[in-house]
Design an enzyme around this catalytic site. Structure first.
Site, mmCIF file in Angstrom:
data_model
loop_
_atom_site.group_PDB
_atom_site.id
_atom_site.type_symbol
_atom_site.label_atom_id
_atom_site.label_comp_id
_atom_site.label_asym_id
_atom_site.label_seq_id
_atom_site.Cartn_x
_atom_site.Cartn_y
_atom_site.Cartn_z
ATOM 1 N N SER A 131 -14.109 28.548 -0.992
ATOM 2 C CA SER A 131 -14.832 27.475 -0.118
ATOM 3 C C SER A 131 -15.228 28.100 1.097
ATOM 4 C CB SER A 131 -13.249 26.615 0.249
ATOM 5 O OG SER A 131 -13.829 25.747 1.238
ATOM 6 N N TYR A 144 -4.962 24.560 3.720
ATOM 7 C CA TYR A 144 -5.746 24.543 2.651
ATOM 8 C C TYR A 144 -6.757 25.864 2.794
ATOM 9 C CZ TYR A 144 -9.989 23.408 -0.133
ATOM 10 O OH TYR A 144 -11.201 23.678 -0.862
HETATM 11 N N1 LIG Z 1 -15.767 19.161 -3.020
HETATM 12 C C1 LIG Z 1 -15.683 20.257 -1.776
HETATM 13 O O1 LIG Z 1 -16.044 19.563 -0.586
HETATM 14 C C2 LIG Z 1 -15.019 21.342 -2.034
HETATM 15 C C3 LIG Z 1 -15.429 22.300 -1.086
HETATM 16 C C4 LIG Z 1 -15.135 23.669 -1.007
HETATM 17 C C5 LIG Z 1 -14.296 23.915 -2.239
HETATM 18 N N2 LIG Z 1 -13.739 23.230 -3.079
HETATM 19 C C6 LIG Z 1 -13.036 23.592 -4.390
HETATM 20 O O2 LIG Z 1 -13.649 23.289 -5.545
HETATM 21 C C7 LIG Z 1 -12.568 23.391 -6.324
HETATM 22 C C8 LIG Z 1 -12.916 22.034 -7.332
HETATM 23 O O3 LIG Z 1 -13.006 20.923 -6.611
HETATM 24 P P1 LIG Z 1 -13.885 19.649 -6.690
HETATM 25 O O4 LIG Z 1 -14.587 19.443 -5.447
HETATM 26 O O5 LIG Z 1 -14.503 19.515 -7.956
HETATM 27 O O6 LIG Z 1 -12.502 18.250 -6.527
HETATM 28 P P2 LIG Z 1 -12.103 17.288 -7.673
HETATM 29 O O7 LIG Z 1 -13.192 16.383 -8.090
HETATM 30 O O8 LIG Z 1 -10.936 16.805 -6.902
HETATM 31 O O9 LIG Z 1 -11.633 18.227 -9.031
HETATM 32 C C9 LIG Z 1 -10.460 19.029 -8.947
HETATM 33 C C10 LIG Z 1 -10.102 19.474 -10.180
HETATM 34 O O10 LIG Z 1 -8.971 20.367 -10.270
HETATM 35 C C11 LIG Z 1 -7.900 19.850 -11.301
HETATM 36 N N3 LIG Z 1 -6.531 20.236 -10.914
HETATM 37 C C12 LIG Z 1 -5.919 19.845 -9.704
HETATM 38 N N4 LIG Z 1 -4.616 20.140 -9.643
HETATM 39 C C13 LIG Z 1 -4.468 20.617 -10.994
HETATM 40 C C14 LIG Z 1 -3.216 21.147 -11.727
HETATM 41 N N5 LIG Z 1 -2.134 21.162 -11.019
HETATM 42 N N6 LIG Z 1 -3.427 21.651 -13.033
HETATM 43 C C15 LIG Z 1 -4.871 21.405 -13.512
HETATM 44 N N7 LIG Z 1 -5.947 21.133 -13.085
HETATM 45 C C16 LIG Z 1 -5.672 20.634 -11.624
HETATM 46 C C17 LIG Z 1 -8.336 18.330 -11.325
HETATM 47 O O11 LIG Z 1 -7.909 17.837 -12.481
HETATM 48 P P3 LIG Z 1 -6.467 17.135 -13.039
HETATM 49 O O12 LIG Z 1 -6.169 16.226 -11.644
HETATM 50 O O13 LIG Z 1 -7.053 15.990 -14.245
HETATM 51 O O14 LIG Z 1 -5.646 18.010 -13.514
HETATM 52 C C18 LIG Z 1 -9.664 18.338 -11.219
HETATM 53 O O15 LIG Z 1 -10.462 18.617 -12.438
HETATM 54 C C19 LIG Z 1 -11.400 23.272 -6.010
HETATM 55 O O16 LIG Z 1 -10.821 24.312 -5.860
HETATM 56 C C20 LIG Z 1 -11.602 22.896 -4.569
HETATM 57 O O17 LIG Z 1 -10.529 23.361 -3.559
HETATM 58 C C21 LIG Z 1 -14.357 21.833 -3.176
#
Ligand SMILES: NC(=O)c1ccc[n+]([C@@H]2O[C@H](COP(=O)([O-])OP(=O)(O)OC[C@H]3O[C@@H](n4cnc5c(N)ncnc54)[C@H](OP(=O)(O)O)[C@@H]3O)[C@@H](O)[C@H]2O)c1
Length: 269
Positions: A131, A144
């Site tokens: 991130s 985080y």
């Molecule tokens: N969106 C942002 O602003 C942002 C910015 C920087 C970095 N990120 C990073 O990007 C990555 C993806 O996030 P996103 O933005 O796409 O958010 P999201 O839409 O909430 O997706 C998160 C994914 O992680 C999975 N997950 C969570 N806990 C899990 C577990 N215990 N086992 C297996 N899967 C798990 C969830 O699937 P299930 O709940 O179905 O298991 C979901 O598919 C993350 O690492 C996040 O920290 C996001």
């Protein structure tokens, strides 16, 4: 065509990357806990894996399944993660540990499971989602951010270690992007019982965070960057995938600590 294992494929970046790769003919294994949320990509041809990245057995069994079925895993998009936010003092220790179990140790489990196979093949690509807050940290996002700093540090070491085996390591650094991330983060913030001393800070952060996500871009540029990295002969080591993720870490490096602090805290006002 290459076989790609995508974690966090039930929503956000993982889901969009899986969809794009399927459109381009890749063999995609899509992993998450909520398998029902992957019906869209299953219909497009994804192999669906129920995986909880906090569970050793679940990760090892699913990785073994991919190798058994395809004979290979060419790319791991190590992306599952979430943000449990709140002031450092206020986030319960159990929740801090849970966040590390998913964001850091979950990633470790996947890396350890795929590397023996990739080393044997003398090729492979591991893409870790960090991130922009793996490059700088702000109030109320400290725990985080610390998981994302851990990913940055680990990935730099891994890149040097596996280069001799023909394996590349890439870090994805998104900024504020509209996925389910903010819903999960707000749910954590709602559960928090912060002392009176922190109320104004948390209220200010909440407004700042909400405003950021209201005007945030969608997952397209981040998913495109991941696909670019997969297709590249020599991928970049890092992809900052949104404008804020390109600008803010630079600003953080140029500004003295206290000036950056007051700039951020002013935004909370
Ligand atoms: N969106 C942002 O602003 C942002 C910015 C920087 C970095 N990120 C990073 O990007 C990555 C993806 O996030 P996103 O933005 O796409 O958010 P999201 O839409 O909430 O997706 C998160 C994914 O992680 C999975 N997950 C969570 N806990 C899990 C577990 N215990 N086992 C297996 N899967 C798990 C969830 O699937 P299930 O709940 O179905 O298991 C979901 O598919 C993350 O690492 C996040 O920290 C996001």
């Amino acid at each position: 065509m290459k076989t790609v294992l995508v974690t966090g494929a039930s929503s956000g970046f993982g889901n969009r990357v899986a969809e794009k790769l399927l459109d381009e003919g890749y063999s995609v294994y899509a992993a998450a806990r909520r398998v029902e949320k992957m019906a869209d990509i299953e219909a497009k041809g994804a192999h669906i894996l129920r995986m909880d990245v906090t569970d050793n057995g679940s990760v090892e069994a699913r990785v073994a399944q991919v190798i058994k079925e395809q004979g290979r895993i060419d790319v791991l998009f190590n992306n599952a993660g979430y943000g449990s936010i709140g002031p450092i003092e206020c986030v319960p220790l159990e929740e801090i540990k849970r966040q590390y179990e998913v964001n850091v140790f979950g990633m470790a489990r996947l890396i350890k499971a795929v590397l023996p196979h990739m080393r044997q093949e003398r090729s492979g690509l591991i893409i870790n989602t960090a991130s922009m807050v793996g490059r700088f940290s702000i109030a109320v996002m400290g725990w985080y951010a610390s998981t994302k700093y851990a990913i940055e540090g680990m990935s730099d070491a891994l890149r040097m270690e596996v280069k001799p085996f023909g394996i590349s390591v890439v870090v994805i650094e998104p900024g504020v992007v509209k996925t389910e991330f903010d819903d999960v983060a707000f749910a954590a913030l709602d559960k928090l019982e912060e002392p009176e001393d922190y109320k104004a800070l948390v209220a200010g952060f909440r407004k700042f965070f909400q405003k950021g996500y209201e005007k945030a871009p969608g997952s397209e540029s981040t998913a495109d960057a991941v696909v670019r990295a997969i297709k590249a002969k020599r991928p970049k080591t890092r992809y900052a995938t949104t404008t804020d993720a390109r600008v803010l870490p630079k600003l953080r490096r140029w500004l003295p600590d206290r000036l950056f602090d007051s700039m951020i805290l002013r935004e909370f006002k």
